[in-house]
Design an enzyme around this catalytic site. Structure first.
Site, mmCIF file in Angstrom:
data_model
loop_
_atom_site.group_PDB
_atom_site.id
_atom_site.type_symbol
_atom_site.label_atom_id
_atom_site.label_comp_id
_atom_site.label_asym_id
_atom_site.label_seq_id
_atom_site.Cartn_x
_atom_site.Cartn_y
_atom_site.Cartn_z
ATOM 1 N N ALA A 30 12.534 -56.218 -29.350
ATOM 2 C CA ALA A 30 12.553 -57.483 -30.086
ATOM 3 C C ALA A 30 13.683 -58.384 -29.585
ATOM 4 O O ALA A 30 13.504 -59.583 -29.377
ATOM 5 C CB ALA A 30 12.712 -57.210 -31.576
ATOM 6 N N GLU A 111 13.965 -35.504 -0.188
ATOM 7 C CA GLU A 111 13.500 -36.516 -1.150
ATOM 8 C C GLU A 111 12.034 -36.242 -1.468
ATOM 9 O O GLU A 111 11.275 -35.872 -0.573
ATOM 10 C CB GLU A 111 13.571 -37.928 -0.531
ATOM 11 C CG GLU A 111 14.962 -38.401 -0.234
ATOM 12 C CD GLU A 111 14.969 -39.720 0.565
ATOM 13 O OE1 GLU A 111 13.886 -40.239 0.892
ATOM 14 O OE2 GLU A 111 16.075 -40.192 0.858
ATOM 15 N N LYS A 113 8.295 -36.951 -1.587
ATOM 16 C CA LYS A 113 7.481 -37.882 -0.786
ATOM 17 C C LYS A 113 6.547 -38.608 -1.751
ATOM 18 O O LYS A 113 5.574 -38.041 -2.254
ATOM 19 C CB LYS A 113 6.689 -37.130 0.285
ATOM 20 C CG LYS A 113 5.934 -38.051 1.215
ATOM 21 C CD LYS A 113 5.373 -37.289 2.397
ATOM 22 C CE LYS A 113 4.739 -38.209 3.422
ATOM 23 N NZ LYS A 113 3.620 -38.975 2.931
ATOM 24 N N ASP A 115 3.754 -40.962 -3.246
ATOM 25 C CA ASP A 115 2.417 -41.237 -2.722
ATOM 26 C C ASP A 115 1.978 -42.654 -3.076
ATOM 27 O O ASP A 115 1.350 -42.893 -4.098
ATOM 28 C CB ASP A 115 1.431 -40.208 -3.301
ATOM 29 C CG ASP A 115 0.200 -40.082 -2.437
ATOM 30 O OD1 ASP A 115 0.171 -40.682 -1.346
ATOM 31 O OD2 ASP A 115 -0.732 -39.369 -2.849
ATOM 32 N N TYR A 223 13.749 -45.767 0.409
ATOM 33 C CA TYR A 223 14.097 -44.552 1.147
ATOM 34 C C TYR A 223 14.781 -44.807 2.477
ATOM 35 O O TYR A 223 15.153 -43.855 3.157
ATOM 36 C CB TYR A 223 12.898 -43.616 1.327
ATOM 37 C CG TYR A 223 11.656 -44.257 1.924
ATOM 38 C CD1 TYR A 223 11.650 -44.767 3.212
ATOM 39 C CD2 TYR A 223 10.486 -44.326 1.174
ATOM 40 C CE1 TYR A 223 10.510 -45.341 3.749
ATOM 41 C CE2 TYR A 223 9.340 -44.902 1.703
ATOM 42 C CZ TYR A 223 9.362 -45.412 2.994
ATOM 43 O OH TYR A 223 8.239 -45.974 3.514
ATOM 44 N N LYS A 313 4.152 -31.216 3.555
ATOM 45 C CA LYS A 313 3.073 -31.628 2.656
ATOM 46 C C LYS A 313 2.710 -30.496 1.690
ATOM 47 O O LYS A 313 2.747 -29.318 2.064
ATOM 48 C CB LYS A 313 1.833 -32.007 3.478
ATOM 49 C CG LYS A 313 2.051 -33.191 4.421
ATOM 50 C CD LYS A 313 2.251 -34.496 3.702
ATOM 51 C CE LYS A 313 0.944 -35.125 3.287
ATOM 52 N NZ LYS A 313 0.310 -35.926 4.300
ATOM 53 N N CYS A 405 -30.418 -41.742 -25.029
ATOM 54 C CA CYS A 405 -29.010 -41.386 -25.205
ATOM 55 C C CYS A 405 -28.883 -39.949 -25.731
ATOM 56 O O CYS A 405 -29.517 -39.597 -26.734
ATOM 57 C CB CYS A 405 -28.383 -42.365 -26.192
ATOM 58 S SG CYS A 405 -26.724 -41.916 -26.680
ATOM 59 N N CYS A 408 -27.503 -40.291 -29.550
ATOM 60 C CA CYS A 408 -28.255 -40.883 -30.671
ATOM 61 C C CYS A 408 -29.736 -41.069 -30.372
ATOM 62 O O CYS A 408 -30.463 -41.592 -31.212
ATOM 63 C CB CYS A 408 -27.635 -42.219 -31.067
ATOM 64 S SG CYS A 408 -27.963 -43.510 -29.869
ATOM 65 N N CYS A 423 -26.267 -47.045 -23.439
ATOM 66 C CA CYS A 423 -27.089 -46.683 -24.586
ATOM 67 C C CYS A 423 -27.294 -47.939 -25.424
ATOM 68 O O CYS A 423 -26.336 -48.653 -25.709
ATOM 69 C CB CYS A 423 -26.347 -45.623 -25.408
ATOM 70 S SG CYS A 423 -26.916 -45.535 -27.105
ATOM 71 N N CYS A 429 -24.982 -45.368 -32.780
ATOM 72 C CA CYS A 429 -24.556 -44.317 -31.855
ATOM 73 C C CYS A 429 -23.144 -43.858 -32.209
ATOM 74 O O CYS A 429 -22.193 -44.640 -32.146
ATOM 75 C CB CYS A 429 -24.614 -44.835 -30.426
ATOM 76 S SG CYS A 429 -24.195 -43.551 -29.234
HETATM 77 S S1 IVH Z 1 11.099 -41.845 5.257
HETATM 78 C C1 IVH Z 1 11.078 -43.230 9.752
HETATM 79 N N1 IVH Z 1 11.044 -41.025 2.786
HETATM 80 O O1 IVH Z 1 5.549 -41.438 3.817
HETATM 81 C C2 IVH Z 1 10.527 -42.585 8.558
HETATM 82 N N2 IVH Z 1 9.031 -41.855 3.711
HETATM 83 O O2 IVH Z 1 4.033 -40.192 5.943
HETATM 84 C C3 IVH Z 1 10.591 -43.417 7.348
HETATM 85 N N3 IVH Z 1 7.151 -41.895 2.136
HETATM 86 O O3 IVH Z 1 5.425 -44.286 5.864
HETATM 87 C C4 IVH Z 1 9.950 -42.791 6.181
HETATM 88 N N4 IVH Z 1 8.247 -41.102 0.415
HETATM 89 O O4 IVH Z 1 5.515 -44.658 3.336
HETATM 90 C C5 IVH Z 1 10.331 -41.544 3.785
HETATM 91 N N5 IVH Z 1 11.179 -40.328 0.578
HETATM 92 C C6 IVH Z 1 10.462 -40.835 1.582
HETATM 93 C C7 IVH Z 1 9.112 -41.155 1.450
HETATM 94 C C8 IVH Z 1 8.422 -41.660 2.539
HETATM 95 C C9 IVH Z 1 7.084 -41.552 0.857
HETATM 96 C C10 IVH Z 1 6.020 -42.393 2.934
HETATM 97 C C11 IVH Z 1 6.348 -43.612 3.763
HETATM 98 C C12 IVH Z 1 5.994 -43.227 5.159
HETATM 99 C C13 IVH Z 1 5.042 -42.105 4.951
HETATM 100 C C14 IVH Z 1 4.994 -41.179 6.144
#
Ligand code: IVH
Length: 665
Positions: A30, A111, A113, A115, A223, A313, A405, A408, A423, A429
């Site tokens: 608020a 770190e 990764k 997505d 990153y 991965k 359906c 119903c 439906c 329903c």
């Molecule tokens: S470092 C020179 N750190 O993964 C390398 N990439 O498969 C720079 N990504 O293009 C990337 N998390 O988009 C880095 N903690 C992370 C990441 C990361 C996700 C992605 C990024 C990169 C892709 C490579």
């Protein structure tokens, strides 16, 4: 306390940072909203003051026409992948060998990764300058308009000595919760459902219209640094990330520093894998980086990826199983969704026995039949889906949409121009029940003030409300006996039901929630047929005669009133005392403006809705823009371009006072 404009901007940015970056709000929603409104007011009064770092500047006014190409000063590279512990260890063994050191002496920084998609954000003297996608690594696309809407991207860096130039690289992603919310909404509106959060993030960043991105809760986590012209000489990657956090960026959760031994990699992987599902965002692995920047430089790159970092991965989240059957689930809007019943299979930590098939087009695209071997994909919390057919079954059976359906037994029809089937059971329903009732009772429909969403859900779930007609059968005790309710609040509900009984035909029609019949359509239909029996009896062809009513709406109305069960519910409601004045009676009142088109512009002393209703009651159509066909323009104060256009075209203009004195009854 009176703050100057700059103080207010700074304060809101600080609160924004606490909320979106640190996940640790400093003030209540608020208080935040109050300050935001004050900012809007100041900016409206003094447009010349507006600062580029003001929160209001996150969403640009207009969509862009095209994506401009941007060349990256420093190439944006990708990462090599490792699919096992051994491959990870081998990667760093090789690096250590080249450096002539022992692998366990390497300082590693790990770190999650994330997505999503890679984006480079450029700052000039501390201010957001532009942002680009990775593209082919050399040339990307300018997506500044969307990246600026991301609340965790600072518009101004938090520092008194900003670098001349700073390019922050990182991942734009959609948190799991935001993704689910987006798809829930898309399903309700029968629009495109995204396959996973990564696609949703990428699709959002590649939109022309920043208003869309602004609504979707994207996030950005840095990153690395690309171009940099500033006073610091960083020695470690982790130190550089720390600097970015100090400038106002969001921290990647669960980063660790350790030495590159086999055990350390193993321990780190196990820890991350077990954390994975509990994280608010999707991660598809772990990135391991050599922390020392000088060492990174010595190692350099091979092909398109660095020799000092690797992506470990997570295992594929796919498995093969058999499609046993397909059921059809009826959603709250009546749309039927095919659901695959599978031979149970273990995928990425859980046993999967159901998967969504989205719609019939998806089944056709997959070439799927019952009995086939299929590949199931699962990502984190996302509902598992059938990715493809691996092998056709021997006695495969095709999948067909049921004609009726499953809930119903009403007729199922395809929604014109869409992949979805619905439906037609509407009011009867059970699958569509609570939402229909909520719509009926809502402010814009029957306006039953004290019968809110929560109460409706409780009453629906305990069987008191099955259809909208049951609203009028509610007894005091049905509500008074509920937890948190008393006789007084129950009486308030009954009073507001009673008070809502006098309505308008068009409002009642809209409240029924007939698919594709909204407020506008209901008004047109009510005005044309003037009473409910005429609407109920209308044929498709007759409905097509109504101004602005197309075949989808016409068919929907015919289907609705052809259904005996819907007719019974409508009759029950009328018997319960819901009344309106037939439009005929209203129509008999003088309609001096019948057939005319009027336009309202400028600031009026009465609400715009009211002025519109007044004109419509007089028989005029109210349009949004001025053309040669406009009969008259009502100009309030500060009327602008529409007034100018009317004058240019020689269209009659009337000021508000004249309009009201002439027409207001
Ligand atoms: S470092 C020179 N750190 O993964 C390398 N990439 O498969 C720079 N990504 O293009 C990337 N998390 O988009 C880095 N903690 C992370 C990441 C990361 C996700 C992605 C990024 C990169 C892709 C490579």
């Amino acid at each position: 306390m009176n703050l100057s404009y700059e103080q207010l901007v700074e304060r809101l940015n600080l609160w924004n940072h606490a909320y979106y970056v640190l996940d640790d709000p400093l003030v209540s929603d608020a208080e935040y909203d109050h300050a935001f409104r004050a900012l809007l007011a100041m900016e409206a009064e003094h447009p010349d003051l507006v600062s580029p770092q003001s929160l209001t500047q996150r969403v640009g006014a207009k969509p862009i026409d095209e994506f401009k190409k941007v060349e990256h000063g420093v190439k944006m590279l990708s990462l090599a992948n490792a699919f096992s512990l051994q491959e990870t260890v081998d990667f760093f063994d090789k690096a250590a060998k080249e450096l002539e050191v022992s692998p366990s002496s390497l300082a590693i920084f790990s770190e999650p990764k994330l997505d999503g998609l890679a984006v480079a954000i450029h700052y000039h003297r501390g201010y957001f300058s532009y942002a680009a996608t990775r593209g082919d690594g050399q040339i990307g696309e300018d997506v500044s308009h969307n990246i600026k809407t991301i609340q965790s991207v600072p518009l101004k860096l938090v520092t008194n000595s900003p670098p001349e130039k700073l390019e922050v690289r990182g991942e734009v992603f959609m948190p799991k919760a935001a993704f689910e919310k987006l798809n829930r909404l898309a399903k309700q509106q029968n629009s495109k459902v995204f396959v996973n959060p990564r696609n949703a993030a990428a699709g959002t960043v590649r939109q022309m219209n920043p208003q869309i991105a602004a609504k979707r809760d994207l996030q950005f986590i840095p990153y690395s640094v690309g171009e940099y012209q500033g006073e610091y000489e960083f020695t470690r990657h982790s130190e550089m990330i720390g600097y970015l956090i100090s400038l106002g960026f969001k921290r990647n959760p669960h980063c660790y520093a350790f030495s590159g031994s086999f055990e350390a990699f193993a321990e780190n992987y196990q820890r991350m894998e077990s954390l994975r599902d509990s994280l608010p965002m999707e991660i598809d692995g772990i990135v391991y980086k050599i922390d020392e920047l000088a060492t990174q430089q010595t190692l350099g790159f091979i092909a398109r990826s660095p020799k000092w970092a690797v992506a470990r991965k997570f295992p594929a989240q796919q498995a093969t199983t058999q499609l046993l059957d397909v059921d059809f689930q009826v959603g709250r809007t009546g749309v039927l969704t095919p659901v695959a019943r599978l031979e149970p299979v273990f995928v990425a930590g859980v046993t999967v026995s159901n998967a969504t098939l989205h719609n019939m087009d998806e089944i056709e695209r997959l070439g799927l039949c019952i009995g086939d071997s299929v590949e199931i994909q699962r990502a984190g919390d996302v509902i598992p889906k059938v990715a493809k057919v691996i092998e056709q079954g021997e006695n495969r059976k095709s999948i067909t949409m049921p004609a009726r359906c499953p809930v119903c037994d009403s007729v199922v029809t395809r929604i014109e121009g869409q992949a979805a089937f619905r439906c037609t059971g509407g009011l009867i329903c059970a699958a569509q029940g609570a939402e229909r009732i909520e719509h009926y009772a809502s402010r814009r429909c029957m306006n039953i003030i004290n019968l809110g969403t929560k109460l409706i859900e409780v009453l629906y779930n305990n069987g008191t409300l099955k259809t909208i007609a049951d609203i009028y059968k509610i007894q005091l005790n049905d509500i008074a006996s509920l937890e948190g309710q008393g006789e007084k609040s129950a009486q308030n509900v009954l009073d507001s039901i009673e008070a809502s009984k006098t309505t308008k035909l068009s409002t009642f029609l809209a409240a029924l929630g007939i698919p594709d019949v909204g407020e506008g359509g209901s008004k047109n239909v009510a005005k044309y047929f003037k009473n409910l029996p005429a609407i109920q009896a209308a044929s498709f062809e007759e409905l097509m005669q109504v101004p602005d009513v197309g075949p989808v709406t016409a068919k929907s109305i015919v289907d609705f009133f052809r259904d005996e069960k819907n007719l019974a519910i409508v009759a029950d409601i009328i018997n319960a005392g819901v009344v309106w004045q037939d439009e005929q009676a209203e129509a008999v009142q003088a309609q001096p403006l019948a057939g005319q088109t009027w336009v309202l512009t400028g600031t009026l002393s009465i609400p715009r809705q009211e002025a519109k209703a007044l004109l419509e009651n007089l028989g005029a159509k109210v349009a949004g823009s001025v053309s040669k066909k406009t009969d008259c323009v009502v100009a309030g104060t500060e009327a602008g371009s529409k007034l100018a256009k009317a004058q240019e075209l020689g269209v009659k203009v009337m000021n508000e006072a004249t309009f009201l004195s002439e027409f207001k009854l």
